[in-house]
Scaffold this motif. Structure first.
Motif, PDB file in Angstrom:
ATOM      1  N   ASN A 419       0.801  -1.218   0.000  1.00  0.00           N
ATOM      2  CA  ASN A 419       0.000   0.000   0.000  1.00  0.00           C
ATOM      3  C   ASN A 419       0.837   1.273   0.000  1.00  0.00           C
ATOM      4  O   ASN A 419       0.345   2.335  -0.372  1.00  0.00           O
ATOM      5  N   ASN A 420       2.101   1.174   0.452  1.00  0.00           N
ATOM      6  CA  ASN A 420       2.988   2.332   0.473  1.00  0.00           C
ATOM      7  C   ASN A 420       2.339   3.551   1.149  1.00  0.00           C
ATOM      8  O   ASN A 420       2.370   4.673   0.646  1.00  0.00           O
ATOM      9  N   GLY A 421       1.720   3.328   2.283  1.00  0.00           N
ATOM     10  CA  GLY A 421       1.117   4.438   3.005  1.00  0.00           C
ATOM     11  C   GLY A 421      -0.177   4.939   2.402  1.00  0.00           C
ATOM     12  O   GLY A 421      -0.643   6.028   2.757  1.00  0.00           O
ATOM     13  N   ASN A 422      -0.771   4.179   1.491  1.00  0.00           N
ATOM     14  CA  ASN A 422      -2.022   4.602   0.868  1.00  0.00           C
ATOM     15  C   ASN A 422      -3.141   4.589   1.905  1.00  0.00           C
ATOM     16  O   ASN A 422      -3.518   3.540   2.410  1.00  0.00           O
ATOM     17  N   LYS A 423      -3.698   5.748   2.186  1.00  0.00           N
ATOM     18  CA  LYS A 423      -4.745   5.850   3.204  1.00  0.00           C
ATOM     19  C   LYS A 423      -6.134   5.528   2.663  1.00  0.00           C
ATOM     20  O   LYS A 423      -7.093   5.499   3.417  1.00  0.00           O
ATOM     21  N   PHE A 424      -6.221   5.242   1.338  1.00  0.00           N
ATOM     22  CA  PHE A 424      -7.528   5.037   0.728  1.00  0.00           C
ATOM     23  C   PHE A 424      -7.856   3.565   0.506  1.00  0.00           C
ATOM     24  O   PHE A 424      -8.774   3.244  -0.233  1.00  0.00           O
ATOM     25  N   TYR A 753     -15.902   8.100   5.965  1.00  0.00           N
ATOM     26  CA  TYR A 753     -14.750   8.093   5.071  1.00  0.00           C
ATOM     27  C   TYR A 753     -13.525   8.711   5.757  1.00  0.00           C
ATOM     28  O   TYR A 753     -12.408   8.185   5.654  1.00  0.00           O
ATOM     29  N   TYR A 754     -13.739   9.825   6.434  1.00  0.00           N
ATOM     30  CA  TYR A 754     -12.635  10.500   7.104  1.00  0.00           C
ATOM     31  C   TYR A 754     -12.040   9.610   8.206  1.00  0.00           C
ATOM     32  O   TYR A 754     -10.814   9.503   8.342  1.00  0.00           O
ATOM     33  N   ALA A 755     -12.911   8.972   8.955  1.00  0.00           N
ATOM     34  CA  ALA A 755     -12.438   8.106  10.039  1.00  0.00           C
ATOM     35  C   ALA A 755     -11.648   6.922   9.495  1.00  0.00           C
ATOM     36  O   ALA A 755     -10.626   6.503  10.072  1.00  0.00           O
ATOM     37  N   LEU A 756     -12.098   6.363   8.380  1.00  0.00           N
ATOM     38  CA  LEU A 756     -11.385   5.236   7.782  1.00  0.00           C
ATOM     39  C   LEU A 756     -10.009   5.653   7.271  1.00  0.00           C
ATOM     40  O   LEU A 756      -9.043   4.883   7.353  1.00  0.00           O
ATOM     41  N   CYS A 757      -9.920   6.858   6.728  1.00  0.00           N
ATOM     42  CA  CYS A 757      -8.644   7.313   6.166  1.00  0.00           C
ATOM     43  C   CYS A 757      -7.661   7.760   7.239  1.00  0.00           C
ATOM     44  O   CYS A 757      -6.447   7.804   6.989  1.00  0.00           O
ATOM     45  N   THR A 758      -8.149   8.093   8.420  1.00  0.00           N
ATOM     46  CA  THR A 758      -7.259   8.584   9.485  1.00  0.00           C
ATOM     47  C   THR A 758      -7.112   7.594  10.625  1.00  0.00           C
ATOM     48  O   THR A 758      -6.572   7.935  11.683  1.00  0.00           O
ATOM     49  N   VAL A 863       7.408  -0.324 -10.389  1.00  0.00           N
ATOM     50  CA  VAL A 863       8.693  -0.870  -9.962  1.00  0.00           C
ATOM     51  C   VAL A 863       8.940  -2.151 -10.722  1.00  0.00           C
ATOM     52  O   VAL A 863       8.013  -2.814 -11.171  1.00  0.00           O
ATOM     53  N   LEU A 864      10.168  -2.491 -10.870  1.00  0.00           N
ATOM     54  CA  LEU A 864      10.549  -3.719 -11.556  1.00  0.00           C
ATOM     55  C   LEU A 864      11.138  -4.671 -10.543  1.00  0.00           C
ATOM     56  O   LEU A 864      12.128  -4.373  -9.900  1.00  0.00           O
ATOM     57  N   SER A 865      10.522  -5.800 -10.382  1.00  0.00           N
ATOM     58  CA  SER A 865      10.997  -6.802  -9.441  1.00  0.00           C
ATOM     59  C   SER A 865      11.142  -8.121 -10.160  1.00  0.00           C
ATOM     60  O   SER A 865      10.937  -8.220 -11.366  1.00  0.00           O
ATOM     61  N   SER A 866      11.465  -9.140  -9.412  1.00  0.00           N
ATOM     62  CA  SER A 866      11.606 -10.463 -10.014  1.00  0.00           C
ATOM     63  C   SER A 866      10.291 -10.987 -10.544  1.00  0.00           C
ATOM     64  O   SER A 866      10.254 -11.937 -11.294  1.00  0.00           O
ATOM     65  N   ASN A 867       9.196 -10.355 -10.132  1.00  0.00           N
ATOM     66  CA  ASN A 867       7.885 -10.749 -10.630  1.00  0.00           C
ATOM     67  C   ASN A 867       7.421  -9.872 -11.793  1.00  0.00           C
ATOM     68  O   ASN A 867       6.278  -9.922 -12.189  1.00  0.00           O
ATOM     69  N   GLY A 868       8.291  -9.015 -12.305  1.00  0.00           N
ATOM     70  CA  GLY A 868       7.915  -8.167 -13.420  1.00  0.00           C
ATOM     71  C   GLY A 868       7.513  -6.784 -12.954  1.00  0.00           C
ATOM     72  O   GLY A 868       7.695  -6.406 -11.798  1.00  0.00           O
ATOM     73  N   ILE A 869       6.987  -5.981 -13.876  1.00  0.00           N
ATOM     74  CA  ILE A 869       6.561  -4.625 -13.552  1.00  0.00           C
ATOM     75  C   ILE A 869       5.269  -4.691 -12.772  1.00  0.00           C
ATOM     76  O   ILE A 869       4.319  -5.353 -13.171  1.00  0.00           O
ATOM     77  N   LYS A 870       5.221  -3.983 -11.668  1.00  0.00           N
ATOM     78  CA  LYS A 870       4.029  -3.985 -10.836  1.00  0.00           C
ATOM     79  C   LYS A 870       3.450  -2.585 -10.758  1.00  0.00           C
ATOM     80  O   LYS A 870       4.171  -1.609 -10.573  1.00  0.00           O
ATOM     81  N   ASN A 871       2.129  -2.525 -10.912  1.00  0.00           N
ATOM     82  CA  ASN A 871       1.436  -1.260 -10.737  1.00  0.00           C
ATOM     83  C   ASN A 871       1.121  -1.104  -9.266  1.00  0.00           C
ATOM     84  O   ASN A 871       0.354  -1.871  -8.699  1.00  0.00           O
ATOM     85  N   VAL A 872       1.746  -0.111  -8.620  1.00  0.00           N
ATOM     86  CA  VAL A 872       1.627   0.014  -7.170  1.00  0.00           C
ATOM     87  C   VAL A 872       0.293   0.602  -6.772  1.00  0.00           C
ATOM     88  O   VAL A 872      -0.354   0.153  -5.848  1.00  0.00           O
ATOM     89  N   GLN A 873      -0.161   1.585  -7.501  1.00  0.00           N
ATOM     90  CA  GLN A 873      -1.371   2.276  -7.036  1.00  0.00           C
ATOM     91  C   GLN A 873      -2.130   2.823  -8.226  1.00  0.00           C
ATOM     92  O   GLN A 873      -1.611   3.618  -8.999  1.00  0.00           O
ATOM     93  N   ILE A 874      -3.331   2.366  -8.416  1.00  0.00           N
ATOM     94  CA  ILE A 874      -4.217   2.925  -9.428  1.00  0.00           C
ATOM     95  C   ILE A 874      -5.501   3.320  -8.732  1.00  0.00           C
ATOM     96  O   ILE A 874      -6.226   2.475  -8.201  1.00  0.00           O
ATOM     97  N   ILE A 875      -5.780   4.579  -8.692  1.00  0.00           N
ATOM     98  CA  ILE A 875      -7.004   5.060  -8.043  1.00  0.00           C
ATOM     99  C   ILE A 875      -8.012   5.393  -9.126  1.00  0.00           C
ATOM    100  O   ILE A 875      -7.791   6.275  -9.938  1.00  0.00           O
ATOM    101  N   THR A 876      -9.078   4.655  -9.159  1.00  0.00           N
ATOM    102  CA  THR A 876     -10.140   4.920 -10.108  1.00  0.00           C
ATOM    103  C   THR A 876     -11.253   5.671  -9.404  1.00  0.00           C
ATOM    104  O   THR A 876     -11.828   5.165  -8.452  1.00  0.00           O
ATOM    105  N   VAL A 877     -11.548   6.861  -9.865  1.00  0.00           N
ATOM    106  CA  VAL A 877     -12.613   7.646  -9.254  1.00  0.00           C
ATOM    107  C   VAL A 877     -13.923   7.195  -9.869  1.00  0.00           C
ATOM    108  O   VAL A 877     -14.162   7.411 -11.046  1.00  0.00           O
ATOM    109  N   LEU A 878     -14.755   6.546  -9.089  1.00  0.00           N
ATOM    110  CA  LEU A 878     -16.040   6.060  -9.569  1.00  0.00           C
ATOM    111  C   LEU A 878     -17.116   6.498  -8.603  1.00  0.00           C
ATOM    112  O   LEU A 878     -17.081   6.134  -7.453  1.00  0.00           O
TER     113      LEU A 878
END
Length: 878
Positions: A419-424, A753-758, A863-878
């Motif tokens: 999550n790299n500190g992703n609060k969402f 939402y605020y409580a979950l993020c904090t 990032v490139l790791s032994s498992n290939g390129i990884k998408n760390v964070q994609i935020i889709t606003v829906l």
């Protein structure tokens, strides 16, 4: 009489051998029609057979009628039959009871009198007794159903049909003749034509049953025996529709047209009890109006009943429809419509231009996926394993572009829990649960509306589930959509503030809007690839109707233009089923239109807040206040009542549709929710070098939770009190809920939402951040955009009418979700993830100078790791 031991032995013999061995002792009939007696001496637990005396001149005895054979002798030449009839008349009118029985009731009485003294038994001593019973049933049915043995009546019938112009072609007439002859000979393949047909008078009709589909698969499986001299006859399934002639809605100009019918008459001359009695019986008096009746007929194009029929493949739908109308309409005055719902097993699948285009695009995408996957596996991974440095390998934007369609990379991004500190993270799970709720709601509403043709107990059960049953409160409540908009506003404002902070206030409004439009537009167009292939995925009695609701509207250029302009949430009024279907393409995507419309104005408030927190906060509060008024603006400006005031509207169909558009689809209803989300994003954002803007103490946190839970719950369930079958709720109460009620609910949701993020949500944080939810949360966009197609596929592939029980809905909801998740995964790796990556790279290259190429730095999202390129964070606003 055979003993028990003998019976046991004989049961292992072939039936024909058993019958032959016992023919002399166990048969009640002989070949000469002489009197025969069989006397079984039994105890209380055995069958009691009485000695039956029959007349030698009578072909029937009390056990089984015997003179109803359909042999050619029964239909000899007419002169002989007329002489016989004359002889019977000369005999002074004396005739046998069965010969005198002409009507069905008379025949029934004869058989009743002959068999009323028979003993009811459920177990017999010999197989011959079982076979004798079957023969009795057959002969009794033949006697009941055989027309009177009267040459004059047969001659009149032949004369009547010979004078009719049936409108049947030579091939069809030949096939029908062969079929009738085969039926007379008892051939099973021909009898299946009758067996597979639906019955017009079936149980449940008085409770709202609208269809009897018959046996769809049985009809399509029919095939005549192979004959080198004659073409084979196969089954062709058609859905016959009884059309009640109906006026247009515009013809109803009198004020009384919208009033409840009084004394069951219109203008004192026409009895309306035929349709009002059903509604009044089930307490649905509010539906028993002239206008509602006419609107219902218009919406269904006059169809009042659907009946599955099976005809030979040599007959076309048009000619058989003409035949039925010529035969039945003069008597019933009800037109019959057969096409275009006729299907054969041997029908060739013809691809239209849209399907060819979809298959071509998907083929290209498959090639890209294969290339990207091989490129990542063979090149990038080789470079990773051969590098001698311990640092993370550096990759270029070109490599990222070439692996955008990689199946390895896109699949692994679903399961990346870094999550790299992703609060969402918790908000992603909330979004997933909201989409599941929307899916369940649409599964219910589409089943009870578009799928009503296949439902049983429409009046006695379904209507009450829609309007009053408490267990379905979640499908009637629109506050789930408000929660979506609040979440979207939060993510949008937070993301923009971070971007402004990184660029020192530099912001390209045009680039932002184009990027957001492009992202939504490409994904909507990507969903069309699946929708255009929808007709190839199913079959059934009403499958053609399903294609009309799913695919036809997406082939309308006007609809496609509205979707690309993101204005298809503004819908027109439609007064028949055809134009209504043609006006819709993937209806749930209206949400994206409303969201983009609000997104256009949102950056102004964010920029004001970034420049000056006070002014930005005041502007946002003002927008929220205006939103509470905008949600009831249709009534303030146009006196358009909310759809929740159902029974006070002009009608419960078209007026509700118009009201639903302005109180549900248009963005004015979500200004409050969206800008409360914008404000929540302001509270969550922490500029670099500063502390969080809002940090409530633990006591205040507990107090807010104690207020939020009961208030949100009360507002949510208060909406359920508006759904009533007797009368509408007060207008003031509904308007108050639409304005202040939504305001209070969205404030409570924003706090959650605020409580979950904090980290102020306790165990709720722990549950919603479980790694198991992450892959599904990343598929949430695909689940939402494709769920309409999945639900419609389930509804219109049903081959039988069914009762919409709670168990049925739950089981099929689970199955629908599983199918939806599978399709969402395909959509994710084929369309969503690659397109998001490419769009990001394109706009990134536009934002940087040509001299600063990304060859010596690692992009922030990959990032490139032994498992290939990884998408760390994609935020889709829906």
């Amino acid at each position: 009489m055979t003993t028990s031991a003998a019976t046991t032995t004989e049961t292992n013999k072939p039936i024909d051998d058993v019958i032959d061995e016992n023919e002399d002792t166990n048969s009640n009939y002989d070949n000469n029609n002489n009197t025969d007696t069989s006397d079984y001496s039994t105890s209380d637990d055995k069958i009691v057979d009485e000695t039956i005396n029959t007349n030698n001149n009578n072909d029937y005895n009390t056990t089984a009628p015997n003179n109803t054979s359909n042999s050619d002798d029964d239909y000899g030449d007419y002169d002989e039959l007329e002489d016989r009839d004359g002889e019977e008349e000369d005999d002074g009118g004396e005739c046998d009871a069965k010969d005198c029985a002409k009507s069905f009731l008379d025949k029934w009485k004869v058989l009743y009198n002959e068999g009323k003294s028979e003993t009811i038994v459920k177990q017999v001593e010999h197989i011959n007794d079982t076979l004798r019973t079957l023969r009795t049933v057959k002969e009794n049915l033949q006697f009941l159903l055989k027309p009177p043995d009267n040459s004059r009546e047969r001659y009149k019938a032949l004369e009547f049909f010979s004078e009719l112009d049936l409108g049947l072609g030579g091939d069809c007439m030949s096939a029908l003749t062969r079929m009738v002859i085969a039926m007379a000979n008892g051939e099973i393949w021909a009898l299946k034509f009758i067996d597979s047909m639906g019955r017009p008078l079936v149980s449940g009709f008085a409770e709202g049953l609208q269809s009897n589909f018959g046996e769809y698969r049985e009809c399509l499986s029919i095939a005549s025996p192979t004959d080198s001299q004659k073409p084979p006859i196969t089954g062709q399934y058609c859905l016959a529709k009884a059309i009640l002639p109906y006026p247009t809605v515009d013809s109803l100009t009198t004020p009384s047209a919208s009033q409840v019918v009084v004394n069951n008459t219109i203008d004192g001359s026409i009895d309306t009890n035929l349709y009002t009695s059903l509604f009044t019986h089930y307490g649905l008096n509010r539906l028993a109006t002239v206008r509602n009746f006419v609107e219902t007929l218009n919406l269904a194009n006059g169809t009042i009943f659907r009946l599955g029929i099976c005809i030979p493949s040599q007959c076309t739908a048009r000619e058989f429809e003409s035949f039925l109308n010529k035969l039945l309409f003069p008597v019933t005055r009800i037109p019959i419509e057969l096409g275009p719902d006729c299907q054969q097993l041997a029908d060739e699948t013809k691809l239209d231009n849209y399907q060819i285009l979809s298959i071509s695009i998907l083929t290209i995408l498959a090639i890209l996926i294969a290339f990207s996957t091989c490129y990542e596996w063979l090149i990038l991974r080789v470079n990773t394993t051969t590098t001698t440095t311990t640092t993370t390998p550096v990759i270029s934007d070109n490599d990222i572009l070439l692996t955008s369609f990689s199946l390895i990379r896109n699949t692994s991004s679903l399961f990346n829990n870094n999550n790299n500190g992703n609060k969402f993270v918790a908000l992603d799970t909330i979004r997933l649960l909201l989409i599941f709720n929307v899916h369940a709601g649409h599964a219910f509403t589409y089943t009870t509306s578009l799928g009503a043709v296949g439902l049983k107990k429409l009046f006695s059960d379904v209507v009450f589930k829609v309007y009053s049953d408490n267990e379905y409160v979640f499908v009637r409540n629109p506050l789930i959509i408000d929660a979506f908009f609040t979440l979207s506003g939060l993510l949008l404002s937070y993301g923009l503030l971070r971007k402004l902070d990184k660029t020192n206030g530099q912001f390209s409004y045009v680039s932002f809007i184009i990027q957001r439009w492009l992202r939504f537009a490409v994904l909507i167009l990507g969903s069309l690839l699946f929708i255009y292939l929808f007709p190839l995925t199913g079959s059934g009695p009403i499958w053609q109707s399903g294609i009309g609701w799913v695919t036809t509207g997406c082939q309308n250029p006007v609809n496609l233009l509205k979707m690309l302009l993101f204005v298809h949430n503004f819908r027109d009024d439609h007064k028949d089923q055809l134009t209504l279907a043609n006006s819709k393409c993937n209806p749930p995507t209206w949400f994206l239109s409303s969201l983009l419309q609000l997104t256009i104005v949102a950056p102004v408030f964010v920029i004001i807040y970034y420049r000056n927190r006070m002014y930005g906060s005041l502007a946002t509060v003002a927008a929220v206040i205006c939103g509470t008024m905008a949600s009831i603006a249709p009534y303030i400006l146009f006196h358009l009542k909310p759809y929740l005031q159902l029974w006070d509207l002009e009608t419960v169909l078209f007026s509700v549709s118009r009201s639903y558009t302005w109180y549900h689809f248009t963005p004015n209803n979500y200004v409050t929710a969206f800008f409360i989300g914008i404000g929540t994003g302001f509270c969550l954002y922490k500029p670099s070098g500063t502390s969080s803007y809002l940090k409530p103490t633990n006591r205040i946190t507990v107090l807010i939770w104690l207020i939020t839970i009961p208030v949100c719950t009360s507002v949510y369930f208060y909406h359920n009190t508006f759904w009533r079958l007797d009368q509408s709720a007060p207008l003031a109460s509904i308007l108050l809920w639409h304005s202040l009620g939504k305001l209070v609910f969205c404030l409570g949701i924003a706090w959650i939402y605020y409580a979950l993020c904090t980290g102020r949500a306790g165990i709720l944080n722990t549950i919603l951040t479980w790694p198991i939810f992450r892959p599904l949360a990343r598929l949430s966009f695909g689940i939402y955009i494709l769920h309409y197609m999945v639900v419609m596929h389930r509804i219109f592939t049903n081959q039988y009418t069914y009762e919409m029980t709670d168990k049925y809905m739950f089981e099929h909801l689970i199955v629908d979700l599983l199918y939806d998740i599978i399709l969402a995964y395909i959509f994710y790796v084929v369309v969503e993830c690659p397109i998001a990556s490419i769009i990001g790279l394109v706009f990134k290259s536009m934002a940087t100078s040509p001299t600063t190429t990304t060859t010596k730095h690692q992009p922030s999202n990959y990032v490139l790791s032994s498992n290939g390129i990884k998408n760390v964070q994609i935020i889709t606003v829906l």
